[in-house]
Design a protein around this motif. Structure first.
Motif, PDB file in Angstrom:
ATOM      1  N   PHE A  44     -22.513  55.346  42.654  1.00  0.00           N
ATOM      2  CA  PHE A  44     -22.822  54.295  41.687  1.00  0.00           C
ATOM      3  C   PHE A  44     -23.113  54.869  40.306  1.00  0.00           C
ATOM      4  N   ASP A  45     -23.586  56.115  40.261  1.00  0.00           N
ATOM      5  CA  ASP A  45     -23.985  56.763  39.011  1.00  0.00           C
ATOM      6  C   ASP A  45     -22.843  57.492  38.310  1.00  0.00           C
ATOM      7  N   ALA A  46     -21.668  57.555  38.931  1.00  0.00           N
ATOM      8  CA  ALA A  46     -20.598  58.372  38.368  1.00  0.00           C
ATOM      9  C   ALA A  46     -19.227  57.715  38.339  1.00  0.00           C
ATOM     10  N   SER A  47     -19.069  56.565  38.939  1.00  0.00           N
ATOM     11  CA  SER A  47     -17.750  55.936  39.033  1.00  0.00           C
ATOM     12  C   SER A  47     -17.798  54.463  38.635  1.00  0.00           C
ATOM     13  N   TRP A  48     -16.899  54.080  37.740  1.00  0.00           N
ATOM     14  CA  TRP A  48     -16.810  52.673  37.346  1.00  0.00           C
ATOM     15  C   TRP A  48     -16.325  51.801  38.488  1.00  0.00           C
ATOM     16  N   CYS A  49     -15.653  52.402  39.461  1.00  0.00           N
ATOM     17  CA  CYS A  49     -15.225  51.619  40.629  1.00  0.00           C
ATOM     18  C   CYS A  49     -16.425  50.976  41.324  1.00  0.00           C
ATOM     19  N   TYR A  50     -17.573  51.644  41.254  1.00  0.00           N
ATOM     20  CA  TYR A  50     -18.782  51.149  41.908  1.00  0.00           C
ATOM     21  C   TYR A  50     -19.797  50.577  40.930  1.00  0.00           C
ATOM     22  N   ALA A  51     -19.934  51.172  39.757  1.00  0.00           N
ATOM     23  CA  ALA A  51     -20.907  50.676  38.769  1.00  0.00           C
ATOM     24  C   ALA A  51     -20.403  49.409  38.078  1.00  0.00           C
ATOM     25  N   GLY A  52     -19.110  49.334  37.832  1.00  0.00           N
ATOM     26  CA  GLY A  52     -18.544  48.174  37.134  1.00  0.00           C
ATOM     27  C   GLY A  52     -18.865  46.840  37.791  1.00  0.00           C
ATOM     28  N   PRO A  53     -18.636  46.712  39.095  1.00  0.00           N
ATOM     29  CA  PRO A  53     -18.973  45.446  39.754  1.00  0.00           C
ATOM     30  C   PRO A  53     -20.462  45.094  39.683  1.00  0.00           C
ATOM     31  N   LEU A  54     -21.332  46.101  39.586  1.00  0.00           N
ATOM     32  CA  LEU A  54     -22.769  45.828  39.467  1.00  0.00           C
ATOM     33  C   LEU A  54     -23.098  45.193  38.119  1.00  0.00           C
ATOM     34  N   VAL A  55     -22.373  45.597  37.076  1.00  0.00           N
ATOM     35  CA  VAL A  55     -22.573  45.004  35.750  1.00  0.00           C
ATOM     36  C   VAL A  55     -22.291  43.509  35.823  1.00  0.00           C
ATOM     37  N   THR A  56     -21.214  43.149  36.491  1.00  0.00           N
ATOM     38  CA  THR A  56     -20.848  41.737  36.636  1.00  0.00           C
ATOM     39  C   THR A  56     -21.804  40.997  37.560  1.00  0.00           C
ATOM     40  N   LYS A  57     -22.067  41.569  38.730  1.00  0.00           N
ATOM     41  CA  LYS A  57     -22.911  40.914  39.732  1.00  0.00           C
ATOM     42  C   LYS A  57     -24.307  40.605  39.211  1.00  0.00           C
ATOM     43  N   PHE A  58     -24.890  41.541  38.453  1.00  0.00           N
ATOM     44  CA  PHE A  58     -26.262  41.376  37.969  1.00  0.00           C
ATOM     45  C   PHE A  58     -26.334  40.965  36.496  1.00  0.00           C
ATOM     46  N   ASN A  59     -25.171  40.634  35.921  1.00  0.00           N
ATOM     47  CA  ASN A  59     -25.096  40.161  34.531  1.00  0.00           C
ATOM     48  C   ASN A  59     -25.795  41.126  33.565  1.00  0.00           C
TER      49      ASN A  59
END
Length: 106
Positions: A44-59
Motif C-alpha cells: 500500500f505504501d509503494a504501489s498505486w495499484c493498491y494506494a490509488g483505490p484507497l484514495v477513492t474509497k476514503f475520499n
C-alpha cells in the motif's frame, strides 16, 4: 499493531487484515478484511495499484507541498486529518493508519 512493523503491514492492519505474519524472504502474509485465503500483504505504501483505490474509497486528497507529499481525509468522527510522506503512496498509507487511530480515540 507495533510500530516496528513495516508501513504496508500497519496499513493492512488498519484496513482490517488479520493474522499478519512475516514469512520467507521478508514477505508479509495475512487474511484480507473479507476473510478467505491467506494472501501476501500488498505494498500500500509503494504501489498505486493498491494506494490509488484507497484514495477513492476514503475520499482522500493528495498534494505536493514544498519537499513532501501531503494526504488529507476526514475521520468517521468528522475531523480532518493530514499525513506527510516522501512519496504520494507513503502519505496515503500513513493517513489510512491515522484515520483508523482517530476512530479508536475517544
Amino acid at each position: 499493531m507495533p510500530p516496528d512493523r513495516p508501513l504496508h503491514v500497519r496499513t493492512a492492519d488498519a484496513l482490517g487484515w488479520s493474522d499478519l505474519q512475516l514469512q520467507e524472504e521478508g514477505k508479509w502474509w495475512g487474511v484480507g478484511p473479507y476473510g478467505g485465503l491467506r494472501l501476501m500483504v500488498p505494498r500500500f505504501d509503494a504501489s498505486w495499484c493498491y494506494a490509488g483505490p484507497l484514495v477513492t474509497k476514503f475520499n482522500l486528497s493528495l498534494f505536493h507541498d514544498a519537499d513532501h507529499w501531503v494526504s488529507s481525509g476526514v475521520s468517521t468522527r468528522g475531523f480532518e486529518r493530514f499525513e506527510h510522506g516522501n512519496t504520494p503512496t507513503e502519505a496515503v498509507a500513513k493517513l489510512i493508519i491515522r484515520l483508523k487511530e482517530s476512530e479508536l480515540e475517544g
